[in-house]
Structure formats: C-alpha cells, structure tokens
Design a protein around this motif. Sequence first.
Motif, PDB file in Angstrom:
ATOM      1  N   MET A   1     -15.769   0.308  -2.387  1.00  0.00           N
ATOM      2  CA  MET A   1     -14.456   0.489  -2.316  1.00  0.00           C
ATOM      3  C   MET A   1     -14.344   1.848  -2.010  1.00  0.00           C
ATOM      4  N   GLU A   2     -13.379   2.338  -1.320  1.00  0.00           N
ATOM      5  CA  GLU A   2     -12.721   3.892  -1.180  1.00  0.00           C
ATOM      6  C   GLU A   2     -11.511   4.113  -1.495  1.00  0.00           C
ATOM      7  N   VAL A   3     -11.036   4.979  -2.226  1.00  0.00           N
ATOM      8  CA  VAL A   3      -9.866   5.356  -2.471  1.00  0.00           C
ATOM      9  C   VAL A   3      -9.396   6.833  -1.979  1.00  0.00           C
ATOM     10  N   HIS A   4      -8.469   6.929  -1.166  1.00  0.00           N
ATOM     11  CA  HIS A   4      -7.914   8.160  -0.455  1.00  0.00           C
ATOM     12  C   HIS A   4      -6.598   8.416  -1.056  1.00  0.00           C
ATOM     13  N   GLY A   5      -5.992   9.686  -0.770  1.00  0.00           N
ATOM     14  CA  GLY A   5      -5.014  10.001  -1.055  1.00  0.00           C
ATOM     15  C   GLY A   5      -4.660  11.506  -1.152  1.00  0.00           C
ATOM     16  N   ALA A   6      -3.455  11.887  -1.210  1.00  0.00           N
ATOM     17  CA  ALA A   6      -3.092  13.193  -1.683  1.00  0.00           C
ATOM     18  C   ALA A   6      -1.770  13.197  -2.136  1.00  0.00           C
ATOM     19  N   VAL A   7      -1.237  14.311  -3.198  1.00  0.00           N
ATOM     20  CA  VAL A   7       0.120  14.439  -3.434  1.00  0.00           C
ATOM     21  C   VAL A   7       1.167  14.239  -2.671  1.00  0.00           C
ATOM     22  N   GLY A   8       2.108  13.286  -2.983  1.00  0.00           N
ATOM     23  CA  GLY A   8       3.177  13.037  -1.633  1.00  0.00           C
ATOM     24  C   GLY A   8       2.971  12.047  -0.881  1.00  0.00           C
ATOM     25  N   LYS A   9       1.541  11.532  -0.668  1.00  0.00           N
ATOM     26  CA  LYS A   9       0.962  10.582   0.213  1.00  0.00           C
ATOM     27  C   LYS A   9       0.897   9.268  -0.691  1.00  0.00           C
ATOM     28  N   PRO A  10       0.629   8.165   0.121  1.00  0.00           N
ATOM     29  CA  PRO A  10       0.275   6.870  -0.450  1.00  0.00           C
ATOM     30  C   PRO A  10      -1.221   6.743  -0.904  1.00  0.00           C
ATOM     31  N   LEU A  11      -1.704   6.117  -1.847  1.00  0.00           N
ATOM     32  CA  LEU A  11      -2.782   5.731  -2.214  1.00  0.00           C
ATOM     33  C   LEU A  11      -3.390   4.804  -1.135  1.00  0.00           C
ATOM     34  N   THR A  12      -4.412   4.863  -0.526  1.00  0.00           N
ATOM     35  CA  THR A  12      -5.086   4.104   0.510  1.00  0.00           C
ATOM     36  C   THR A  12      -6.475   3.647  -0.126  1.00  0.00           C
ATOM     37  N   LEU A  13      -6.600   2.178  -0.191  1.00  0.00           N
ATOM     38  CA  LEU A  13      -7.807   1.606  -0.727  1.00  0.00           C
ATOM     39  C   LEU A  13      -8.391   0.845   0.583  1.00  0.00           C
ATOM     40  N   ILE A  14      -9.775   0.957   0.536  1.00  0.00           N
ATOM     41  CA  ILE A  14     -10.533   0.384   1.804  1.00  0.00           C
ATOM     42  C   ILE A  14     -11.422  -0.164   0.972  1.00  0.00           C
ATOM     43  N   VAL A  15     -11.628  -1.391   1.316  1.00  0.00           N
ATOM     44  CA  VAL A  15     -12.969  -2.378   0.947  1.00  0.00           C
ATOM     45  C   VAL A  15     -13.503  -3.019   1.801  1.00  0.00           C
ATOM     46  N   ARG A  16     -14.919  -2.885   1.608  1.00  0.00           N
ATOM     47  CA  ARG A  16     -15.913  -3.303   2.834  1.00  0.00           C
ATOM     48  C   ARG A  16     -16.684  -4.358   1.902  1.00  0.00           C
ATOM     49  N   ASP A  17     -17.230  -5.431   2.553  1.00  0.00           N
ATOM     50  CA  ASP A  17     -18.210  -6.360   1.818  1.00  0.00           C
ATOM     51  C   ASP A  17     -19.466  -6.346   2.589  1.00  0.00           C
ATOM     52  N   GLU A  18     -20.423  -7.154   1.920  1.00  0.00           N
ATOM     53  CA  GLU A  18     -21.813  -7.021   2.524  1.00  0.00           C
ATOM     54  C   GLU A  18     -21.950  -7.735   3.847  1.00  0.00           C
ATOM     55  N   GLN A  19     -20.956  -8.342   4.408  1.00  0.00           N
ATOM     56  CA  GLN A  19     -21.073  -8.984   5.818  1.00  0.00           C
ATOM     57  C   GLN A  19     -20.284  -8.289   7.016  1.00  0.00           C
ATOM     58  N   GLY A  20     -19.629  -6.983   6.366  1.00  0.00           N
ATOM     59  CA  GLY A  20     -19.049  -6.008   7.332  1.00  0.00           C
ATOM     60  C   GLY A  20     -17.431  -6.091   7.408  1.00  0.00           C
ATOM     61  N   HIS A  21     -16.968  -7.261   6.623  1.00  0.00           N
ATOM     62  CA  HIS A  21     -15.508  -7.142   6.713  1.00  0.00           C
ATOM     63  C   HIS A  21     -14.620  -5.979   6.143  1.00  0.00           C
ATOM     64  N   ILE A  22     -13.662  -5.553   6.527  1.00  0.00           N
ATOM     65  CA  ILE A  22     -13.146  -4.325   6.195  1.00  0.00           C
ATOM     66  C   ILE A  22     -11.444  -4.621   5.904  1.00  0.00           C
ATOM     67  N   ARG A  43     -11.174   5.712 -14.896  1.00  0.00           N
ATOM     68  CA  ARG A  43      -9.983   4.694 -15.044  1.00  0.00           C
ATOM     69  C   ARG A  43      -9.579   3.709 -13.815  1.00  0.00           C
ATOM     70  N   LEU A  44     -10.185   4.386 -12.592  1.00  0.00           N
ATOM     71  CA  LEU A  44      -9.868   3.416 -11.363  1.00  0.00           C
ATOM     72  C   LEU A  44     -11.326   2.473 -11.243  1.00  0.00           C
ATOM     73  N   ARG A  45     -12.328   2.736 -11.650  1.00  0.00           N
ATOM     74  CA  ARG A  45     -13.455   1.702 -12.040  1.00  0.00           C
ATOM     75  C   ARG A  45     -13.074   0.553 -12.736  1.00  0.00           C
ATOM     76  N   GLU A  46     -12.323   1.019 -13.850  1.00  0.00           N
ATOM     77  CA  GLU A  46     -11.816   0.152 -14.820  1.00  0.00           C
ATOM     78  C   GLU A  46     -10.610  -0.967 -14.222  1.00  0.00           C
ATOM     79  N   GLN A  47      -9.750  -0.443 -13.680  1.00  0.00           N
ATOM     80  CA  GLN A  47      -8.886  -1.177 -13.094  1.00  0.00           C
ATOM     81  C   GLN A  47      -9.220  -2.061 -11.646  1.00  0.00           C
ATOM     82  N   LEU A  48      -9.922  -1.268 -10.767  1.00  0.00           N
ATOM     83  CA  LEU A  48     -10.151  -1.870  -9.561  1.00  0.00           C
ATOM     84  C   LEU A  48     -11.346  -3.045  -9.879  1.00  0.00           C
TER      85      LEU A  48
END
Length: 75
Positions: A1-22, A43-48
């Motif tokens: 998983m990747e988590v992207h963002g900046a203050v004032g922007k939405p949190l973007t979550l990108i999830v990839r699996d072992e078969q290449g699905h995104i 905290r993110l690891r706990e929640q996600l």
Amino acid sequence: MEVHGAVGKPLTLIVRDEQGHIVQMDSAMPLAKAEKQPLGMERLREQLGRLGGTPFKLGELKICWPAKCCCPSAN
C-alpha cells in the motif's frame, strides 16, 4: 500500500496485489495540518492493517506526505 497526500489535498491510497491488480481511492476530506498527533507509519499500519476476516494482509506500506499531516474524521 502507498499513502499520498498534502495539507489541503485528499489522502490517496494506492493498493497493489501480487497479481498486479491496482486500486486507487481518494478520501472525501482533505488532509489537515496536525496540531497534536500526526498520522504516522505506526498509526497508519494499525488502521490499514484492519482487514477483518478477509484473505488479505498488509505488506509493505509507503507514506508520501509531510510529517505533520492528519486526516480529520468526518462527522
């Protein structure tokens, strides 16, 4: 998983699996500047990592945002 963002922007979550699905999703609310508790790796690891009874597990987690961000909860 990747988590992207900046203050004032939405949190973007990108999830990839072992078969290449995104999957990519954005939060409904923008990230805010953390006054007390920034949303960090632990905290993110706990929640996600809460994947319930699914066959999925949280592997690598990458955070790409400034250290003092938080994700406000929707009321």
